[in-house]
Design an enzyme around this catalytic site. Structure first.
Site, short mmCIF file in Angstrom:
data_model
loop_
_atom_site.label_atom_id
_atom_site.label_comp_id
_atom_site.label_asym_id
_atom_site.label_seq_id
_atom_site.Cartn_x
_atom_site.Cartn_y
_atom_site.Cartn_z
N SER A 1 0.88 -1.19 0.00
CA SER A 1 0.00 0.00 0.00
C SER A 1 0.90 1.22 0.00
CB SER A 1 -0.86 -0.02 1.27
OG SER A 1 -1.47 1.24 1.48
N TYR B 1 -2.01 -1.11 10.46
CA TYR B 1 -1.98 -1.26 9.00
C TYR B 1 -0.66 -0.72 8.44
CZ TYR B 1 -3.93 -1.05 4.22
OH TYR B 1 -4.17 -1.23 2.88
P1 NAD Z 1 -11.39 -6.22 0.02
O1 NAD Z 1 -12.00 -6.11 1.37
O2 NAD Z 1 -12.23 -6.07 -1.20
O3 NAD Z 1 -10.58 -7.57 -0.14
C1 NAD Z 1 -9.91 -8.19 0.90
C2 NAD Z 1 -9.91 -9.67 0.64
O4 NAD Z 1 -9.23 -10.31 1.71
C3 NAD Z 1 -11.31 -10.27 0.59
O5 NAD Z 1 -11.35 -11.31 -0.37
C4 NAD Z 1 -11.47 -10.86 2.00
O6 NAD Z 1 -12.41 -11.90 2.05
C5 NAD Z 1 -10.05 -11.34 2.22
N1 NAD Z 1 -9.74 -11.59 3.61
C6 NAD Z 1 -9.93 -10.79 4.69
N2 NAD Z 1 -9.52 -11.42 5.81
C7 NAD Z 1 -9.05 -12.64 5.43
C8 NAD Z 1 -8.50 -13.74 6.12
N3 NAD Z 1 -8.34 -13.75 7.44
N4 NAD Z 1 -8.15 -14.82 5.39
C9 NAD Z 1 -8.32 -14.87 4.06
N5 NAD Z 1 -8.84 -13.85 3.35
C10 NAD Z 1 -9.20 -12.75 4.03
O7 NAD Z 1 -10.21 -5.12 0.06
P2 NAD Z 1 -9.16 -4.62 -1.03
O8 NAD Z 1 -9.20 -3.15 -0.97
O9 NAD Z 1 -9.33 -5.31 -2.33
O10 NAD Z 1 -7.80 -5.07 -0.33
C11 NAD Z 1 -6.90 -5.99 -0.88
C12 NAD Z 1 -5.50 -5.63 -0.47
O11 NAD Z 1 -5.16 -4.36 -1.03
C13 NAD Z 1 -5.30 -5.50 1.04
O12 NAD Z 1 -4.06 -6.06 1.40
C14 NAD Z 1 -5.28 -4.01 1.25
O13 NAD Z 1 -4.57 -3.65 2.39
C15 NAD Z 1 -4.62 -3.54 -0.02
N6 NAD Z 1 -4.83 -2.14 -0.35
C16 NAD Z 1 -6.09 -1.66 -0.58
C17 NAD Z 1 -6.24 -0.32 -0.90
C18 NAD Z 1 -7.58 0.29 -1.18
O14 NAD Z 1 -7.65 1.52 -1.32
N7 NAD Z 1 -8.64 -0.47 -1.31
C19 NAD Z 1 -5.12 0.51 -1.00
C20 NAD Z 1 -3.88 -0.02 -0.76
C21 NAD Z 1 -3.74 -1.36 -0.45
#
Ligand code: NAD
Length: 256
Positions: free
Chosen positions: A138, A151
């Site tokens: 991130s 985080y």
């Molecule tokens: P999201 O909530 O859509 O996806 C998260 C996924 O992780 C889902 O499939 C959820 O079921 C799964 N998950 C959660 N806890 C879990 C566990 N204990 N075991 C297995 N699976 C689990 O969110 P996203 O935004 O797509 O996030 C995905 C990644 O991207 C994360 O690592 C997040 O930190 C990172 N990220 C997101 C953003 C953003 O703006 N959305 C920005 C930077 C980084």
């Protein structure tokens, strides 16, 4: 380009993980999905590209379940060629009020799971002399934001782990890199928009503009599709010697 390769994408039932899984399947990769969202819908979206798709429901906070998932991927597909460490959760609170249980869960899911999948995937990748490890970190792996202690600590840890993994594989055909998105409108961020709107009594649209305006000069969300194409680049021959980078796709967030 990725025909006969197998990708394991953690947390791929929604958001960025699903976007990356689809981009890799579009290039011909077989995919193992993981996560707690709508499994059938995610499987159908990836299967539309005509490659083999399977699912494992391991909880990324549980090392024994991660071991079972890696064993299942190996027995079903032979080997994991592309490992995308993407599962992640968020919790926003100041340090004094940060619930211990949330701290432990975020470190386990966002950071330690990446260590476990990596240590389990590396032997077969090294033997094949080809592999791609893509860690979804991130912008919070590069800079901090108030209220996000666990985080930010976990994501900085992921960037550090990415560098060490890249160094330990540097003379092989295995590469490891991190992707550092800014705001991406997924369920994880929608929760933060909703909380902002509720706390300030403003509309969803106003809360979204505020969220972007605070951090992201482009005033635009990055999309899971764009992140998927960056993952495809890391898997391409052009990515053969790209090692240990933390590549931001953040609308200028960290350029400030
Ligand atoms: P999201 O909530 O859509 O996806 C998260 C996924 O992780 C889902 O499939 C959820 O079921 C799964 N998950 C959660 N806890 C879990 C566990 N204990 N075991 C297995 N699976 C689990 O969110 P996203 O935004 O797509 O996030 C995905 C990644 O991207 C994360 O690592 C997040 O930190 C990172 N990220 C997101 C953003 C953003 O703006 N959305 C920005 C930077 C980084």
């Amino acid at each position: 380009m990725l025909k006969n390769k197998t990708a394991l994408v953690t947390g791929s039932t929604s958001g960025i993980g699903l976007g990356i899984a689809k981009a890799l399947a579009r290039q011909g990769a077989n995919v193992m999905l993981n996560g707690f969202g709508n499994v059938e819908a995610a499987q159908a979206e990836v299967a539309a590209f005509g490659t083999r798709v399977s699912y494992h429901g391991a909880d990324m906070s549980q090392p024994e379940q991660i071991e079972a998932m890696m064993a299942a991927a190996a027995s079903e597909f032979g080997r994991v060629d592309i490992l995308v460490n993407n599962a992640g959760i968020q919790h926003v609170a100041n340090i004094e009020e940060f619930p211990l249980e949330r701290w432990n869960a975020i470190i386990a899911i966002n950071l330690s799971s990446t260590f476990h999948t990596t240590r389990l995937a590396l032997p077969a990748m090294k033997e094949a002399n080809w592999g791609r490890i893509i860690n979804v970190a991130s912008v919070h792996g590069l800079v901090g934001s108030a209220g996000k202690a666990a985080y930010v600590a976990a994501k900085h840890g992921v960037v550090g782990l990415t560098k060490v993994t890249a160094l330990e594989t540097a003379t092989s055909g295995v590469t490891c890199n991190a992707i550092c998105p800014g705001w991406v409108l997924t369920p994880l961020v929608q929760q933060q928009v909703d909380a902002k709107a509720a706390a300030q009594g403003i509309s969803n649209e106003q809360a979204t503009r505020q969220l972007l305006g605070e951090k992201e000069p482009s005033m635009q969300f990055t999309t899971p599709e764009e992140l998927g194409e960056l993952a495809v680049f890391f898997c391409s021959p052009a990515g053969n010697n790209v090692r240990g980078v933390a590549w931001n796709m953040d609308g200028g967030w960290t350029a400030q």
